[in-house]
Scaffold this active site. Structure first.
Site, PDB file in Angstrom:
ATOM      1  N   LYS A   1      -2.894  31.305  -0.054  1.00  0.00           N
ATOM      2  CA  LYS A   1      -4.047  30.549   0.422  1.00  0.00           C
ATOM      3  C   LYS A   1      -4.653  31.212   1.662  1.00  0.00           C
ATOM      4  O   LYS A   1      -3.935  31.554   2.607  1.00  0.00           O
ATOM      5  CB  LYS A   1      -3.607  29.113   0.736  1.00  0.00           C
ATOM      6  CG  LYS A   1      -4.724  28.151   1.100  1.00  0.00           C
ATOM      7  CD  LYS A   1      -4.160  26.736   1.266  1.00  0.00           C
ATOM      8  CE  LYS A   1      -5.210  25.705   1.566  1.00  0.00           C
ATOM      9  NZ  LYS A   1      -4.639  24.335   1.673  1.00  0.00           N
TER      10      LYS A   1
ATOM     11  N   ASN B   1       3.294 -17.337  19.438  1.00  0.00           N
ATOM     12  CA  ASN B   1       4.000 -16.089  19.163  1.00  0.00           C
ATOM     13  C   ASN B   1       5.477 -16.316  18.848  1.00  0.00           C
ATOM     14  O   ASN B   1       6.079 -15.542  18.087  1.00  0.00           O
ATOM     15  CB  ASN B   1       3.863 -15.133  20.351  1.00  0.00           C
ATOM     16  CG  ASN B   1       2.466 -14.543  20.463  1.00  0.00           C
ATOM     17  OD1 ASN B   1       1.744 -14.450  19.471  1.00  0.00           O
ATOM     18  ND2 ASN B   1       2.077 -14.154  21.667  1.00  0.00           N
TER      19      ASN B   1
ATOM     20  N   CYS C   1      -7.039  24.908  -2.945  1.00  0.00           N
ATOM     21  CA  CYS C   1      -7.630  23.799  -2.197  1.00  0.00           C
ATOM     22  C   CYS C   1      -8.783  24.224  -1.303  1.00  0.00           C
ATOM     23  O   CYS C   1      -9.883  24.493  -1.771  1.00  0.00           O
ATOM     24  CB  CYS C   1      -6.537  23.076  -1.417  1.00  0.00           C
ATOM     25  SG  CYS C   1      -7.017  21.405  -0.884  1.00  0.00           S
TER      26      CYS C   1
ATOM     27  N   LEU D   1       4.034 -15.494   3.174  1.00  0.00           N
ATOM     28  CA  LEU D   1       2.821 -16.079   2.596  1.00  0.00           C
ATOM     29  C   LEU D   1       2.404 -17.281   3.433  1.00  0.00           C
ATOM     30  O   LEU D   1       3.213 -18.173   3.701  1.00  0.00           O
ATOM     31  CB  LEU D   1       3.060 -16.518   1.151  1.00  0.00           C
ATOM     32  CG  LEU D   1       3.385 -15.405   0.137  1.00  0.00           C
ATOM     33  CD1 LEU D   1       3.655 -16.008  -1.228  1.00  0.00           C
ATOM     34  CD2 LEU D   1       2.260 -14.381   0.066  1.00  0.00           C
ATOM     35  N   SER D   2       1.134 -17.273   3.831  1.00  0.00           N
ATOM     36  CA  SER D   2       0.631 -18.378   4.665  1.00  0.00           C
ATOM     37  C   SER D   2      -0.383 -19.250   3.939  1.00  0.00           C
ATOM     38  O   SER D   2      -0.732 -20.325   4.419  1.00  0.00           O
ATOM     39  CB  SER D   2      -0.031 -17.804   5.916  1.00  0.00           C
ATOM     40  OG  SER D   2      -1.201 -17.075   5.557  1.00  0.00           O
TER      41      SER D   2
ATOM     42  N   TYR E   1      -7.063  20.033  10.438  1.00  0.00           N
ATOM     43  CA  TYR E   1      -7.807  18.865  10.912  1.00  0.00           C
ATOM     44  C   TYR E   1      -7.325  17.651  10.135  1.00  0.00           C
ATOM     45  O   TYR E   1      -6.606  17.780   9.145  1.00  0.00           O
ATOM     46  CB  TYR E   1      -9.317  19.064  10.697  1.00  0.00           C
ATOM     47  CG  TYR E   1      -9.697  19.372   9.258  1.00  0.00           C
ATOM     48  CD1 TYR E   1      -9.929  18.355   8.342  1.00  0.00           C
ATOM     49  CD2 TYR E   1      -9.802  20.688   8.802  1.00  0.00           C
ATOM     50  CE1 TYR E   1     -10.248  18.620   7.024  1.00  0.00           C
ATOM     51  CE2 TYR E   1     -10.118  20.964   7.490  1.00  0.00           C
ATOM     52  CZ  TYR E   1     -10.351  19.926   6.607  1.00  0.00           C
ATOM     53  OH  TYR E   1     -10.669  20.199   5.297  1.00  0.00           O
TER      54      TYR E   1
ATOM     55  N   SER F   1      -2.523 -12.455   3.497  1.00  0.00           N
ATOM     56  CA  SER F   1      -1.245 -12.410   2.789  1.00  0.00           C
ATOM     57  C   SER F   1      -1.444 -12.531   1.280  1.00  0.00           C
ATOM     58  O   SER F   1      -0.681 -11.958   0.497  1.00  0.00           O
ATOM     59  CB  SER F   1      -0.297 -13.502   3.301  1.00  0.00           C
ATOM     60  OG  SER F   1      -0.820 -14.798   3.062  1.00  0.00           O
TER      61      SER F   1
ATOM     62  N   GLU G   1      -1.183  22.320  -5.845  1.00  0.00           N
ATOM     63  CA  GLU G   1      -0.751  22.974  -4.610  1.00  0.00           C
ATOM     64  C   GLU G   1       0.605  22.416  -4.161  1.00  0.00           C
ATOM     65  O   GLU G   1       0.810  21.201  -4.138  1.00  0.00           O
ATOM     66  CB  GLU G   1      -1.813  22.723  -3.531  1.00  0.00           C
ATOM     67  CG  GLU G   1      -1.478  23.263  -2.166  1.00  0.00           C
ATOM     68  CD  GLU G   1      -2.565  22.956  -1.141  1.00  0.00           C
ATOM     69  OE1 GLU G   1      -2.518  23.523  -0.039  1.00  0.00           O
ATOM     70  OE2 GLU G   1      -3.475  22.144  -1.453  1.00  0.00           O
TER      71      GLU G   1
ATOM     72  N   SER H   1      -5.597  17.371  -2.244  1.00  0.00           N
ATOM     73  CA  SER H   1      -6.725  16.887  -1.446  1.00  0.00           C
ATOM     74  C   SER H   1      -6.627  15.375  -1.299  1.00  0.00           C
ATOM     75  O   SER H   1      -6.814  14.645  -2.269  1.00  0.00           O
ATOM     76  CB  SER H   1      -8.041  17.268  -2.137  1.00  0.00           C
ATOM     77  OG  SER H   1      -9.144  16.828  -1.394  1.00  0.00           O
TER      78      SER H   1
END
Length: 448
Positions: free
Chosen positions: A110, A404, A146, A322-323, A116, A328, A44, A173
């Site tokens: 179609k 933070n 489809c 990377l921690s 939705y 991570s 499609e 799909s």
């Protein structure tokens, strides 16, 4: 034996890249032609990618798709090609072009337009009204798109009752967990109830937040799965069908003999072409791809989405913080799987609060994955922030503010690397944190 060889081209188009999609379609046509395919099928909106959204409002875009179709028509010789694209008539339609021997035979528009979830087709398209079947050297087949096949009557029942022995459904799909199994059950039920072959062709690949899993399928008139395409990979599914099996099945179980015998508005279009399967008998091929666990499905879906987001937006490399923690580490693994270790850079940004165990875990991860690592300490930067804010924060205890600040320093460093080298920053938060807002704005939320 009356046979028909199908080539279902499970491709990964890019939205808006009509020229690139056109070239990919021509490549797959050539490969299928070498394998003596009678009918070559594409998903499609394969020519434009799914979904083009507001690109469909631009006449130049629609005209470019039309020009691409004309070039495809000119490339088709002694076989049939079915390809999805938007078509402008008195209105705009989501269509399938049926092409044979250098001629545009017909358009199928179609009928059921989903509106939705991720779908918004009613905004762009008008529903089709015409139903046709096509006679091709004593084989009758129907084409729909489809959502059309998810409805038990119109158009699939009409096509089968009007003589179609094969229903070809071209689809885009999207993947979600558990959908594939439900879709298989529906297709098997549809084939068994109607006594027809169903060839369901799905798109593959990622487009922004939407991922298509491929896994196209051919189902026999008895409702048995004959073959499936690869999961989350481009594929060309070749299968030769014994079309006489339809008549045998319908004689044993004439379930649709009395259905809708009043139908008069289904048009029969004859295609003046001989099947290659009549020239050279092909062995009927039954093959299936591996069944994936739920965890494998999710991993492949996320890796596919990341890979195509990077590729289709022109990024050469990605980086991530990377921690040493689980989140991570999993993201680094997904990135490595999707792009290859040579295109992934991990960035370790320790502070005074970073444990030795975290450091060891980061270095072990980088070693195991084989990716590049950059280490940048944030301690001095963090100390400067505290110094500059000391008078404003005088007499107040440390809290999430200071936490933070560290996260935002790390986010700034990652974005600086992105800005300087053109890398895509991958965020490493998880969906649970996102859903409850447990993240730092401009900090660990930085990236894509």
């Amino acid at each position: 034996m009356k046979t028909l060889t199908l080539a279902l081209c499970q491709i990964n188009p890019s939205v808006g890249d009509i020229e690139g999609n056109f070239k990919k379609i021509l490549f797959f046509i050539d490969e299928a032609r070498k394998n003596n395919a009678d009918i070559i099928v594409f998903p499609e909106l394969a020519l434009t990618g799914y979904t083009p959204e507001d690109l469909l409002f631009y006449p130049d875009f629609i005209n470019k798709a039309k020009e691409g179709l004309e070039q495809i028509v000119n490339s088709v010789k002694d076989f049939i090609v079915i390809v999805g694209l938007p078509v402008k008539k008195e209105d705009l339609y989501n269509s399938a072009a049926i092409i044979a021997d250098g001629k545009l035979i017909d358009f199928y528009h179609k009928i059921y337009l989903p509106n939705y979830s991720v779908f918004d087709e009613m905004r762009y398209f008008k529903p089709g009204r015409k139903i046709s079947v096509y006679e091709y050297d004593e084989v009758v087949f129907g084409v729909n798109i489809c959502e059309d096949i998810f409805h038990p009557s119109l158009p699939t029942l009409f096509q089968a009752e009007s003589g179609a022995e094969l229903i070809i459904n071209i689809s885009a799909s999207p993947f979600y967990v558990g959908k594939y199994e439900r879709k298989l059950r529906m297709l098997q039920t549809r084939s068994y109830d109607l006594g027809v072959y169903i060839a369901y062709l799905n798109m593959v690949g990622g487009q922004d937040e939407t991922v298509f899993d491929g896994r196209s399928v051919v189902v026999s008139p008895e409702g048995k799965i004959l073959c499936t395409g690869k999961a989350f990979e481009e594929d060309m599914i070749l299968i030769t069908l014994d079309m006489e099996d339809v008549a045998r099945t319908r004689m044993r179980e004439p379930k649709i003999r009395w259905e809708l015998d009043f139908i008069e508005n289904v048009e029969l279009i004859k295609i003046p072409l001989k099947r290659k399967s009549n020239i050279k008998q092909e062995k009927i091929s039954y093959f299936k791809s591996d069944i994936l666990t739920e965890e494998e499905e999710i991993f492949k879906a996320v890796a596919t989405g990341l890979r195509d987001y990077v590729e289709k937006n022109g990024f050469k490399r990605v980086c991530l913080g990377l921690s040493g923690g689980i989140d991570s580490s999993v993201v680094a693994l997904i990135a490595t799987e999707a792009l290859g270790k040579e295109r992934v850079t991990g960035v370790f940004m320790p502070s005074r609060y970073t444990s030795q165990e975290s450091r060891e875990d980061v270095y072990e991860l980088v070693k195991n994955l084989g990716i590049e690592l950059i280490e940048i300490s944030i301690d001095d930067i963090f100390e400067e922030y505290l110094k500059r804010l000391s008078s404003a924060f005088k007499g107040l205890p440390e809290d999430t503010t200071e936490e933070n600040i560290q996260s935002r320093i790390r986010g700034n460093l990652l974005m600086a690397l992105s800005n300087k080298f053109g890398w895509l920053v991958i965020t490493t938060g998880n969906k649970s944190e996102l859903s409850v807002g447990y993240a730092t704005l401009y900090g660990d939320m930085a990236g894509g």
